[in-house]
Design an enzyme around this catalytic site. Structure first.
Site: not given
Length: 521
Positions: A237, A462, A490
């Site tokens: 991320s 995502d 995610h």
């Protein structure tokens, strides 16, 4: 007054959300075949690199420091690294970086640094609490897995802002003014000012130095004092932006980097918030489609019908917040936080079903549990970490100021068209407009010319870091390689796809680069 879409949303490491939320929800529900191209292995030296490959005389003491490890639990040991507070002015003072290590269980071939996201999430806690979520067994066998708290975060020299009671008021307090009125904007801006003032007062002068560039320089220092000539890194991320920034600054040392759930470094903050709103709308529709096919879904009819029901429910809560058992009121903003928390992982979808079912019966406890897990709030009202404060500090320094009314209007129109469920609640005054220091970051493509291959993993639906960002980053990087996980949620590694896991682990362990464009169904 500057208004913008409410983004970027915190890119939190909810890879252990199912385990965390299970306990929270249980408490609140007391009522009832892949191909690879082989390249020669790049050797990873484990000898100490005391000179930091030609660093200045001012920095040599940092790069030559010797680490003192101490046991911190049955499987881990911990230490601290001293870094310059200001990399451009090392004599101005120091800060500390907290590290935790799980030593390789088999043939050791170097250190593997992990960043779970945020910005502001604790890599220390991620490794200590969720080692097997952070990395697979093959990596645990071959690498010393290193979790670290970036500057400003957790056990490192940390940003500090509000106490728990003040944080509750900031996160969950009911505003007096009607939404989307000048009075509402003024009330939010005043609360943002209080937040910023508290951060400045309580952070010991750290705020101007909490940037991703500085954190990337810290990461090179960590690499050196661990004794690795080049960096092995797995970033999730926001950790992809940190990793890409490292590769931009130190391309010759960026030899085995995996960036999972990528942020596009060229996308401005306004567009980040817009794209995330659309991503969460897509994820919500996917969730509702799955919910309707089950036996316990509180909605009926088609997916469009269910979306309309959610929109009506949000509008009802916006008009009349619902009191929780602890006296807090479920506002529509808290409800939105709970919903998007569950969108990070399909494992969390059942909790959202329970949350919708309960709130339709007047019980907001499950949605509070979801929102609390996002905000780092414990059941006893304390906050587990400073991730929210650090998130604010990094983003307000990393993202340039945007003050283009036409662009803001276009973004709002796009969200209204493509994310109609979230659109009414996705905009407001920019909290960074009252931050005590101007931003220093730039939003531009990163090529990392001269780096080794960099593997970028993207998941097709995502919601937090939309797939298009992974595509874009892989194209920007001179040696970027895209691996696609087809699915929901995610990030992609260690999420049940053997194809993705094999690609990542073969690259980090053996230097085997996946075929660019590898698609894992």
């Amino acid at each position: 007054m500057n208004r913008r879409t409410s983004g970027p949303r915190s890119l939190r490491p909810l890879r252990r959300a199912a385990a965390v939320l299970a306990g929270l929800v249980a408490a609140s529900l007391a009522l009832s075949g892949c191909l690879y191209a082989q390249i020669p292995e790049t050797p990873t030296s484990i000898s100490r690199d005391p000179d930091g490959s030609g660093v200045s005389a001012e920095l040599k003491p940092y790069y030559s420091q010797k680490l003192e490890w101490e046991a911190c639990g049955a499987r881990f040991d911990c230490t601290e690294v001293t870094a310059p507070r200001d990399w451009e002015d090392p004599p101005a003072g120091d800060l500390t970086l907290a590290l935790i290590r799980h030593q390789a269980t088999g043939q050791f071939q170097g250190s593997l640094l992990i960043n779970p996201g945020g910005p502001g999430s604790s890599g220390y806690d991620f490794v200590a609490q969720s080692l097997e979520y952070a990395v697979g067994a093959e990596l645990i066998e071959r690498f010393d897995v290193i979790g670290f708290d970036p500057r400003g975060v957790g056990r490192s020299s940390a940003v500090a802002c509000l106490d728990a009671e003040q944080m509750d008021e900031y996160n969950y307090g009911v505003l007096d003014a009607p939404r989307d009125t000048p009075e509402w904007e003024a009330e939010i801006t005043a609360r943002n000012q209080q937040y910023a003032d508290a951060c400045e007062a309580n952070s010991d002068g750290l705020l101007p130095h909490i940037t991703t560039v500085n954190s990337a320089r810290d990461m090179d220092l960590i690499r050196a004092v661990l004794g690795d000539k080049t960096l092995n890194y797995l970033g999730y991320s926001y950790g992809t932006f940190l990793g890409a920034t490292y590769a931009k600054l130190f391309p010759q040392r960026a030899q085995r980097l995996v960036l999972d759930g990528a942020i596009d470094p060229a996308v401005p903050g306004l567009e980040v918030g817009t794209t995330q709103a659309i991503g969460f709308e897509s994820a919500l529709r996917a969730y509702l489609s799955g919910c309707l096919s089950g036996g316990d879904c509180p909605f009926n009819g088609s997916t469009d019908d269910a979306v309309a029901d959610v929109q009506a429910l949000l509008a009802t809560v916006a008009r009349t917040p619902i009191e929780n058992g602890d006296g807090r009121m479920l506002t529509v903003d808290t409800m939105i936080t709970g919903i998007i928390t569950a969108m990070y992982s399909e494992q969390s979808w059942p909790y959202l079903t329970q949350g919708f079912t309960a709130v339709l019966q007047g019980d907001p406890s499950v949605l509070f549990a979801l929102a609390d897990s996002y905000n780092g709030r414990e059941p006893d009202g304390t906050y587990a970490d400073n991730s929210s404060e650090a998130f604010r500090a990094y983003n307000c320094m990393d993202y340039p100021v945007e003050d283009d009314p036409a662009a803001e209007a276009a973004a709002i129109a796009k969200i209204e068209k493509l994310a109609p469920t979230f659109a009414p609640y996705w905009q407001g005054p920019d909290p960074c407009e009252v931050w005590p220091y101007p931003p220093v970051g730039v939003r531009e493509p990163i090529t990392a010319s001269g780096s080794g291959p960099i593997v970028v993993v993207g998941t097709t639906n995502d919601p937090a870091t939309p797939y298009e960002w992974s595509e874009s980053l892989a194209q920007q990087l001179e040696n970027g390689v895209l691996v696609t996980r087809v699915g929901e949620g995610h990030t992609g590694y260690n999420k049940g796809s053997g194809c993705v896991d094999d690609a990542v682990e073969s690259f980090l362990i053996d230097g085997t680069v996946p075929d660019d464009g590898l698609r894992c169904e």
